[in-house]
Write a protein that holds these residues in place. Structure first.
Motif, PDB file in Angstrom:
ATOM      1  N   ALA A   1       0.775  -1.240   0.000  1.00  0.00           N
ATOM      2  CA  ALA A   1       0.000   0.000   0.000  1.00  0.00           C
ATOM      3  C   ALA A   1       0.806   1.290   0.000  1.00  0.00           C
ATOM      4  O   ALA A   1       0.227   2.356  -0.156  1.00  0.00           O
ATOM      5  N   ASN A   2       2.118   1.240   0.160  1.00  0.00           N
ATOM      6  CA  ASN A   2       2.888   2.481   0.054  1.00  0.00           C
ATOM      7  C   ASN A   2       3.789   2.477  -1.172  1.00  0.00           C
ATOM      8  O   ASN A   2       4.797   3.179  -1.217  1.00  0.00           O
ATOM      9  N   ARG A   3       3.411   1.686  -2.156  1.00  0.00           N
ATOM     10  CA  ARG A   3       4.137   1.614  -3.417  1.00  0.00           C
ATOM     11  C   ARG A   3       3.136   1.613  -4.567  1.00  0.00           C
ATOM     12  O   ARG A   3       1.995   1.193  -4.417  1.00  0.00           O
ATOM     13  N   ALA A   4       3.574   2.063  -5.733  1.00  0.00           N
ATOM     14  CA  ALA A   4       2.786   1.961  -6.961  1.00  0.00           C
ATOM     15  C   ALA A   4       3.691   1.414  -8.052  1.00  0.00           C
ATOM     16  O   ALA A   4       4.927   1.472  -7.935  1.00  0.00           O
ATOM     17  N   ILE A   5       3.099   0.887  -9.090  1.00  0.00           N
ATOM     18  CA  ILE A   5       3.878   0.309 -10.186  1.00  0.00           C
ATOM     19  C   ILE A   5       3.623   1.103 -11.452  1.00  0.00           C
ATOM     20  O   ILE A   5       2.480   1.327 -11.860  1.00  0.00           O
ATOM     21  N   TRP A   6       4.709   1.547 -12.054  1.00  0.00           N
ATOM     22  CA  TRP A   6       4.671   2.270 -13.327  1.00  0.00           C
ATOM     23  C   TRP A   6       4.763   1.254 -14.456  1.00  0.00           C
ATOM     24  O   TRP A   6       5.692   0.436 -14.504  1.00  0.00           O
ATOM     25  N   VAL A   7       3.796   1.293 -15.385  1.00  0.00           N
ATOM     26  CA  VAL A   7       3.771   0.394 -16.541  1.00  0.00           C
ATOM     27  C   VAL A   7       3.821   1.248 -17.800  1.00  0.00           C
ATOM     28  O   VAL A   7       2.829   1.908 -18.146  1.00  0.00           O
ATOM     29  N   PRO A   8       4.946   1.276 -18.496  1.00  0.00           N
ATOM     30  CA  PRO A   8       5.038   2.121 -19.688  1.00  0.00           C
ATOM     31  C   PRO A   8       4.226   1.580 -20.856  1.00  0.00           C
ATOM     32  O   PRO A   8       3.914   0.382 -20.912  1.00  0.00           O
ATOM     33  N   ALA A   9       3.893   2.449 -21.770  1.00  0.00           N
ATOM     34  CA  ALA A   9       3.106   2.084 -22.948  1.00  0.00           C
ATOM     35  C   ALA A   9       3.784   0.952 -23.714  1.00  0.00           C
ATOM     36  O   ALA A   9       5.005   0.908 -23.849  1.00  0.00           O
ATOM     37  N   GLY A  10       2.952   0.042 -24.205  1.00  0.00           N
ATOM     38  CA  GLY A  10       3.450  -1.045 -25.034  1.00  0.00           C
ATOM     39  C   GLY A  10       3.956  -2.257 -24.282  1.00  0.00           C
ATOM     40  O   GLY A  10       4.275  -3.276 -24.901  1.00  0.00           O
ATOM     41  N   THR A  11       4.027  -2.193 -22.959  1.00  0.00           N
ATOM     42  CA  THR A  11       4.539  -3.308 -22.160  1.00  0.00           C
ATOM     43  C   THR A  11       3.467  -4.376 -21.992  1.00  0.00           C
ATOM     44  O   THR A  11       2.387  -4.104 -21.478  1.00  0.00           O
ATOM     45  N   VAL A  12       3.763  -5.587 -22.408  1.00  0.00           N
ATOM     46  CA  VAL A  12       2.846  -6.706 -22.168  1.00  0.00           C
ATOM     47  C   VAL A  12       2.986  -7.104 -20.702  1.00  0.00           C
ATOM     48  O   VAL A  12       4.070  -7.425 -20.221  1.00  0.00           O
ATOM     49  N   HIS A  13       1.871  -7.081 -19.970  1.00  0.00           N
ATOM     50  CA  HIS A  13       1.938  -7.330 -18.529  1.00  0.00           C
ATOM     51  C   HIS A  13       0.639  -7.935 -18.024  1.00  0.00           C
ATOM     52  O   HIS A  13      -0.395  -7.868 -18.689  1.00  0.00           O
ATOM     53  N   GLU A  14       0.714  -8.523 -16.846  1.00  0.00           N
ATOM     54  CA  GLU A  14      -0.488  -9.028 -16.187  1.00  0.00           C
ATOM     55  C   GLU A  14      -0.457  -8.616 -14.723  1.00  0.00           C
ATOM     56  O   GLU A  14       0.605  -8.484 -14.113  1.00  0.00           O
ATOM     57  N   HIS A  15      -1.647  -8.373 -14.162  1.00  0.00           N
ATOM     58  CA  HIS A  15      -1.800  -7.992 -12.758  1.00  0.00           C
ATOM     59  C   HIS A  15      -2.284  -9.203 -11.956  1.00  0.00           C
ATOM     60  O   HIS A  15      -3.096  -9.982 -12.451  1.00  0.00           O
ATOM     61  N   ARG A  16      -1.802  -9.317 -10.711  1.00  0.00           N
ATOM     62  CA  ARG A  16      -2.308 -10.326  -9.802  1.00  0.00           C
ATOM     63  C   ARG A  16      -2.522  -9.718  -8.424  1.00  0.00           C
ATOM     64  O   ARG A  16      -1.691  -8.932  -7.956  1.00  0.00           O
TER      65      ARG A  16
END
Length: 245
Positions: free
Chosen positions: A54-69
């Motif tokens: 809860a005191n962190r966030a994740i930066w996901v740049p455009a075009g990155t193939v990713h999945e959330h869990r």
């Protein structure tokens, strides 16, 4: 990651996720910030896994193939951005201070403001993002088959205490070769990678509600106090506060 879904514009909003659920592999043409107001979030790409309580966030740049869990009952907040205020072309974990946290929540609540008020909130949010320190909390993925075999052993059993030399025998190679591969492919030494991996697993177990002493044992620390010390130095708070921030 098969069956990759393409979403042209990264969405903004709130998405509650039950433990163990998530968002399958996808990509979008704009950038995104992913933040777990409650629970914990992991984002996985071909380059590795990033985790954020809860005191962190994740930066996901455009075009990155990713999945959330989701790990634990997770209140996922997503903010899509057309610009790149961080100048980063790779995923990253960012520290989230009290003001940035409230801005993310305000922009993603069901009754989030619109029009000029929303534009003002986003302007301040972008300013705070530029000031958010990057946190070196990432478990990279090995490409070399020998190193990948060793990494898989420790992913399956993070408490495995074998030395790099002992693991090298199991992988059919030398300690020196594995040490060199760690630096080249993982960007850190083997002890540093193992600590990152153990902390990663510890966060997942804490999200499942396991006691600190059990988590310490399962992740390879000799005592709960040793685990708490490493956890505090890495994340800035104790394991007992991981999901009460």
């Amino acid at each position: 990651m098969p069956n990759i879904r393409h979403t042209p514009v990264a969405p903004t909003g709130r998405r509650p996720l039950a433990p163990g659920t998530g968002i399958d592999a996808h990509r979008h043409d704009t950038h995104q910030i992913a933040y777990a107001r409650a629970g914990m979030l992991s984002v996985t790409t071909e380059a590795g896994t990033w985790v954020a309580p809860a005191n962190r966030a994740i930066w996901v740049p455009a075009g990155t193939v990713h999945e959330h869990r989701a790990h634990g009952s997770t209140d996922l907040r997503l903010i899509g951005l057309t610009g790149n205020p961080l100048g980063l072309d790779r995923p990253a974990v960012l520290a989230v201070g009290p003001l940035l946290r409230e801005l993310i929540i305000a922009c993603t609540d069901d009754d989030a403001p619109t029009g000029d008020e929303r534009a003002r909130l986003l302007a301040v949010l972008l300013d705070r993002l530029r000031r958010a320190p990057e946190q070196p909390f990432h478990v990279p993925t090995a490409r070399d088959a020998r190193l990948a075999a060793v990494c898989a052993i420790l992913h399956d059993e993070p408490a495995d205490g074998r030395t790099l030399a002992q693991l090298a025998v199991r992988a059919g190679t030398s300690e020196r070769t594995l040490a060199r591969l760690c630096r080249r492919e993982l960007g850190m030494s083997f002890p540093q990678w193992r600590t990152q991996l153990r902390l990663h697993h510890a966060l997942l177990l804490l999200a499942d509600g396991l006691p600190v002493t059990v988590v310490a044992h399962r992740c390879g620390w000799a005592s709960a106090s040793a685990f708490i010390d490493v956890f505090r130095r890495a994340l800035g708070y104790t394991p007992g506060r991981a999901f009460t921030l």
